[in-house]
Scaffold this motif. Structure first.
Motif, short mmCIF file in Angstrom:
data_model
loop_
_atom_site.label_atom_id
_atom_site.label_comp_id
_atom_site.label_asym_id
_atom_site.label_seq_id
_atom_site.Cartn_x
_atom_site.Cartn_y
_atom_site.Cartn_z
N TYR A 1 0.84 -1.20 0.00
CA TYR A 1 0.00 0.00 0.00
C TYR A 1 0.88 1.25 0.00
CZ TYR A 1 -3.45 3.42 1.53
OH TYR A 1 -4.24 4.51 1.62
N ILE A 2 1.88 1.23 0.88
CA ILE A 2 2.78 2.38 0.97
C ILE A 2 3.50 2.60 -0.35
CG2 ILE A 2 4.86 3.29 2.11
CD1 ILE A 2 3.94 1.79 4.63
N ARG A 3 3.95 1.48 -0.96
CA ARG A 3 4.70 1.59 -2.22
C ARG A 3 3.85 2.24 -3.31
NH1 ARG A 3 7.30 2.93 -5.53
NH2 ARG A 3 8.69 1.86 -6.99
N VAL A 4 2.59 1.85 -3.37
CA VAL A 4 1.72 2.36 -4.43
C VAL A 4 1.25 3.78 -4.12
CG1 VAL A 4 -0.43 1.96 -5.70
CG2 VAL A 4 0.98 0.03 -4.99
N MET A 5 0.89 4.02 -2.87
CA MET A 5 0.24 5.29 -2.52
C MET A 5 1.21 6.40 -2.14
SD MET A 5 -2.70 4.77 -3.25
CE MET A 5 -4.14 3.76 -3.29
N VAL A 6 2.32 6.03 -1.50
CA VAL A 6 3.22 7.08 -1.01
C VAL A 6 4.45 7.16 -1.89
CG1 VAL A 6 4.44 7.97 1.01
CG2 VAL A 6 2.42 6.49 1.29
#
Lengths: 257, 265, 280
Positions: free
Chosen positions: A247-252
Motif C-alpha cells: 500500500y505504501i509503495r503504491v500510494m506514497v
C-alpha cells in the motif's frame, strides 16, 4: 561456494520456525522477496533484513544464516559490479552517486533475497518439501524423484570418491598434462561411475517393484501436512504487513536521496 | 598418527605401528573401526592429520599418490567395479602406462600377471563380461602387474564363496613366498583364522591388539570388546576345559584328534 | 497345499545361452526355514527371484515350468500381489531404502498399496517393534550402519505382513556381529511369528542351527535338499559350501571310530553337550 550450499541445507531444530508448515514458510519467503522487489530503497531492504534476522534468531540458525550470506559475497560483489557498469554505460557518466547507490541497492536486495530463502531451506526438511509438493498437487512421481535425488546424492558422492581413490592408486593423475589429455584422463573415472549408476538404478528399480511402487493409481501417505493454529497465526501476521508495505509503495511516493 | 576427516570425525587416533618387509598382516575390526582409513594412508590417498607415515623410508606427505603406489598396490573392496577398458589386457596395462614402463616391459608384465591369476585365456575379453570371481581375480592382476613390493587388500573376501576364499589364501601365501609384504583388512574371522597372519586389532580408531593370530584370535574378551566373534574352533576348544583342552587356534583335524584321544582314554 | 511350489522350473536370462536355473522342483511348506547355499553364480539369486515373480515380470528370458505362491501362479499374477505374500530382501541395503527417514521407508510399500493411514501407522509400529529398531524411527538412512540399514529393509518388507521372507545374501556386506544379530532376528521371525524363511547365504555356521532344511545348488540344479544334519553327512564341500567347523570336527571324530555323537552338532553348545553326555 560450499558455505553458500551449506546455508541451503536443512539444519535440525525444534523451534517454532522449524515447526511451521513449509507452505507457510514458502509464502512468507515469497512475500519478503516481493517486498524487496517493490522497493529499491536501502532503508526498506534493511528493514526486511532485520525482520529476516529476527526470524533466523527465532529459528536458532543465525550463524549458518550469516554464513550463507557471507558465502554469497562473490556473487553479491558481481551483481554490484554489473549494475554499476551497466549504469555507467547507460547514463554515460563515469562516476555518479546515484549510480553507486543503485548498484549498491541491487546487491543489497540480493542479500535480502538469499537470506529469505536460506531461512526457508535451513528450517525445512527435504521430506517436508516433498510433502508440500504433494499438497500442491505435484504428481507423486516428481516428488519421488526429488526425494531420491536427495537420498542418493551423498551415496553417489561417496561412490565417486571410491572410484577416484581406486584409479589414483593405479597411477592415474588427473591434473597432469594439457587440456586434451586431461579430458581423456577422466574416462577411467567416468566409465565406472556411469556403470555404477546404471547398475544402481537397476537394483533400485527391482527393489521398487518388490515394494509395490505404482501398484495403485492413488497412493496414500503416512504423513501429510495440515495447517495448524501456529500456521494461521504466522500468516495473519505476515499478510497484513505485506499488504501495508504494498500500500505504501503504491500510494506514497518516496524520493531518492 | 591421527586422522581427522573434514567433517570432524576422528577416524584414527594415536595409531603407531611398524610393519616389516615380507610380513603378512591382517587389520581386523568391525565396520567403522578405521581399517580402510588406515590402509588409505599407505599410498598417500590420505595424509595423517598429525604424526607421520613412512613407507620405505619416505614420508607420505612428501610424495604423490602415484609415486607411492608403485611400491604400495591397493586392491579396494569393490575394485571390480573400477574397470573401464575394452579388454582384460588393456585394463591390466593401464597402470603400467601411467607409471611410464617401456612397451616390452609392459607386455611382459601384463602377460605374467594374467597368467598368474589364470586370466590369460580371457585377455581379449571385455572385463565387463567376466564372472564375479574372474573380476575379483582381474582386480588383483591389475595391481600385481606392476609388481609393487607391498600389496594391500581391502576386505578381500566380501561376497566370496568358500572356494574363492581358499583360492585367495593360496594367492596371498604365494605372493608372500615371493617376498611380498601383504597387508589386508578383514572382519572375516574364519578367513583370517585360516590364513594365520600377524593381526592388528582395531576399535574406534585405535589399535587395541597386535600379535600372532594364535594369540589374538584366542583372546576371547579382547575380540568381544572389538565386536568380533572368535573363530568357531576357538569357541569350541575354549569350552572343552573339562577335558583338559585349552582354547586354541588349530585345524579341525588336529582338534578332532585331540578330542578323540581324550574320549578313548 | 504348499506355500511355494516350484515345478520343473528352468530359466535363462535374455541374451544368455546358459540356463541359470534348471529343472528345479521344490515345495516350501508354511513355517519352514530354508537355507539356500552354493557357489557364487550357482542360481540361488535366480531361484529366489522366480519365487516372488520378479522373474518373469521384471527380468526377461525363457521360463519353463511353473511357480505357484500361495495359490497364485507367478506368471499370471502381478509382482505386487506376490510381494505381499513372499517379500524379498536384497543383498545391498543401500539400494532398498528410498525415503529420508526410517519410518517413511517402512511405510513406503504400504503407501504404494494405498493402505489407510491408521493401518499404515499400526503396521509400521509393529515392524519397528518386531525388528527391534524403534529407536531408529526418525533417523535418516545416511546415519545408519550397514546392519541397521538391512534391518530397516527387512522391516519395510515385513510391514506388508508377508507369509514368507526371501532373503538374497542379506549379510554379505555386514560385519560379523551385525550379521549374527540380523540372522538371530530373522530366526525370531520364523519361531515367534511363523514366517517362512528362505535365505541364500554363505555363513552356514550362523544359519544352520535355525534351519529346517538346507538346499545346495550347483550349476542351476538342486544338488542337495535335506534336513541340515543329513545334508552335512554328504560331501558338500565341492559345492563351495563352508561346513561349520564344529560339525566338521564331530564328523572327523566319528570317522576315527570314536562314536560319541548321537546327532551331528551344529553349535558349540550342542557339541559340548554331546561330548559331556558321552563322558558321563
Amino acid at each position: 561456494m560450499s558455505a553458500l550450499l551449506q546455508g541451503l541445507q536443512f539444519h535440525p531444530g525444534k523451534t517454532i520456525i522449524h515447526r511451521l508448515d513449509p507452505r507457510v514458510k514458502l509464502v512468507i519467503s515469497i512475500l519478503l522477496l516481493a517486498t524487496t522487489l517493490m522497493y529499491l530503497e536501502v532503508t526498506v531492504i534493511t528493514l526486511v533484513i532485520v525482520v529476516e534476522a529476527l526470524i533466523a534468531y527465532a529459528a536458532r540458525v543465525v550463524g549458518r544464516w550469516a554464513r550463507t550470506v557471507y558465502g554469497a559475497a562473490p556473487l553479491i560483489a558481481l551483481v554490484f559490479l554489473m549494475n554499476y557498469t551497466a549504469n555507467v554505460f547507460m547514463m554515460g557518466e563515469a562516476f555518479s552517486v546515484e549510480g553507486l547507490y543503485r548498484a549498491f541497492a541491487a546487491a543489497y536486495r540480493l542479500v535480502a533475497l538469499l537470506a529469505a530463502f536460506s531461512i526457508f531451506f535451513l528450517t525445512t526438511t527435504p521430506e517436508e518439501l516433498g510433502m508440500a509438493l504433494t499438497k500442491l498437487k505435484v504428481p507423486y512421481i516428481y516428488t519421488f524423484a526429488f526425494i531420491s535425488a536427495i537420498r542418493f546424492a551423498p551415496v553417489l558422492a561417496q561412490e565417486l570418491q571410491s572410484i577416484l581413490d581406486a584409479q589414483r592408486s593405479r597411477g592415474l593423475e588427473l591434473d597432469k598434462g594439457g587440456p586434451l589429455t586431461r579430458a581423456r584422463r577422466y574416462i577411467p573415472v567416468l566409465v565406472p561411475l556411469l556403470v555404477s549408476v546404471l547398475r544402481r538404478s537397476y537394483e533400485l528399480a527391482e527393489a521398487m517393484e518388490v515394494k509395490c511402487f505404482g501398484a495403485k493409481k492413488e497412493r496414500t501417505y503416512l504423513k501429510t501436512l495440515r495447517l495448524g493454529r501456529r500456521d494461521y497465526a504466522a500468516l495473519s501476521l505476515a499478510i497484513p504487513l505485506f499488504t501495508l508495505a504494498a500500500y505504501i509503495r503504491v500510494m506514497v511516493p518516496i524520493e531518492l536521496p | 598418527m591421527e586422522h581427522v576427516y573434514p567433517n570432524g570425525v576422528k577416524a584414527l587416533d594415536g595409531v603407531s605401528l611398524r610393519i616389516g618387509e615380507g610380513e603378512v598382516v591382517a587389520v581386523m575390526g568391525e565396520n567403522g573401526a578405521g581399517k580402510t582409513t588406515l590402509l588409505k594412508h599407505l599410498n598417500g590417498l590420505l595424509k595423517p592429520t598429525r604424526g607421520r607415515v613412512i613407507v620405505d623410508g619416505k614420508d607420505t606427505r612428501e610424495a604423490t599418490v602415484a609415486e607411492l603406489s608403485r611400491k604400495v598396490g591397493i586392491v579396494f573392496q569393490n575394485a571390480e567395479d573400477m574397470f573401464f577398458s575394452g579388454s582384460v589386457w588393456e585394463e591390466t596395462e593401464f597402470a603400467l602406462r601411467n607409471f611410464g614402463f617401456s612397451e616390452d616391459v609392459i607386455s611382459k608384465r601384463v602377460e605374467w600377471a594374467l597368467r598368474f591369476m589364470e586370466l590369460w585365456d580371457y585377455r581379449s575379453k571385455s572385463p565387463f563380461m567376466l564372472s564375479g570371481g574372474e573380476k575379483k581375480r582381474l582386480a588383483l592382476a591389475v595391481i600385481l602387474a606392476w609388481s609393487p613390493e607391498i600389496i594391500v587388500l581391502d576386505e578381500p573376501t566380501i561376497g566370496q564363496d568358500q572356494l574363492q576364499k581358499e583360492k585367495m589364501i593360496e594367492v596371498i601365501r604365494l605372493l608372500n613366498t615371493q617376498g611380498k609384504t601383504v597387508i589386508l583388512s578383514s572382519h572375516d574371522i574364519e578367513f583370517v583364522a585360516e590364513l594365520r597372519p600377524r593381526i592388528i586389532l582395531m576399535s574406534g580408531g585405535r589399535i587395541v591388539g597386535d600379535g600372532r593370530a594364535e594369540d589374538i584370535l584366542t583372546n576371547m574378551s579382547l575380540l568381544e570388546s572389538c565386536r568380533l566373534i572368535p573363530p568357531q574352533i576357538v569357541q569350541l576348544t575354549s569350552r572343552l576345559g573339562f577335558m583338559g583342552i585349552r582354547a586354541k587356534l588349530a585345524s579341525p583335524e588336529d582338534v578332532a584328534k585331540e578330542i578323540a584321544e581324550r574320549i578313548r582314554v | 497345499m504348499a506355500l511355494i511350489e516350484v515345478k520343473g522350473l528352468s530359466f535363462r536370462y535374455a541374451g544368455s545361452e546358459e540356463y541359470a536355473v534348471r529343472d528345479v522342483d521344490i515345495e516350501v511348506e508354511r513355517g519352514e526355514f530354508i537355507v539356500l547355499a552354493g557357489r557364487s553364480g550357482c542360481g540361488k539369486s535366480t531361484l529366489l527371484r522366480c519365487m516372488n515373480g520378479l522373474i518373469p515380470h521384471f527380468y526377461e528370458g525363457d521360463m519353463e515350468g511353473r511357480v505357484v505362491v500361495d495359490g497364485m501362479d507367478t506368471r499370471e499374477t502381478p509382482p505386487h500381489m506376490i510381494s505381499q505374500v513372499a517379500g524379498m530382501v536384497f543383498q545391498n541395503p543401500e539400494n532398498q531404502l528410498f525415503a529420508l527417514n526410517v519410518e517413511a521407508d517402512i511405510a513406503f510399500p504400504l503407501e504404494n498399496l494405498a493402505f489407510p493411514r491408521e493401518e499404515i501407522r499400526e503396521r509400521v509400529e509393529w515392524a519397528l517393534r518386531v525388528m527391534g529398531i524403534e529407536d531408529l524411527r526418525d533417523r535418516s538412512p545416511a546415519e545408519l550402519s550397514g546392519g541397521q540399514k538391512q534391518k530397516v529393509a527387512v522391516a519395510s518388507v515385513l510391514a506388508m505382513r508377508p507369509k514368507a521372507l526371501l532373503l538374497d545374501e542379506p549379510t554379505s556386506s555386514l560385519d560379523p556381529l551385525s550379521a549374527k544379530q540380523l540372522i538371530e532376528t530373522i530366526a525370531e521371525l520364523n519361531r515367534r511369528h511363523g514366517i517362512t524363511i528362505i535365505i541364500a547365504e554363505h555363513r552356514l555356521d550362523l544359519l544352520l542351527p535355525h534351519a529346517s532344511r538346507l538346499i545346495v545348488m550347483e550349476r542351476g540344479r538342486v544338488a542337495v535338499d535335506e534336513e541340515p544334519r543329513k545334508a552335512l553327512t554328504r560331501d558338500i564341500i565341492p559345492y563351495g559350501v563352508a561346513v561349520p567347523k564344529v560339525a566338521r570336527v564331530a564328523q572327523l571324530i566319528t570317522k576315527m571310530g570314536v562314536g560319541c555323537f548321537r546327532r551331528l552338532p551344529l553349535t558349540v553348545e550342542e557339541f559340548v553337550e554331546e561330548v559331556r553326555g558321552d563322558g558321563r
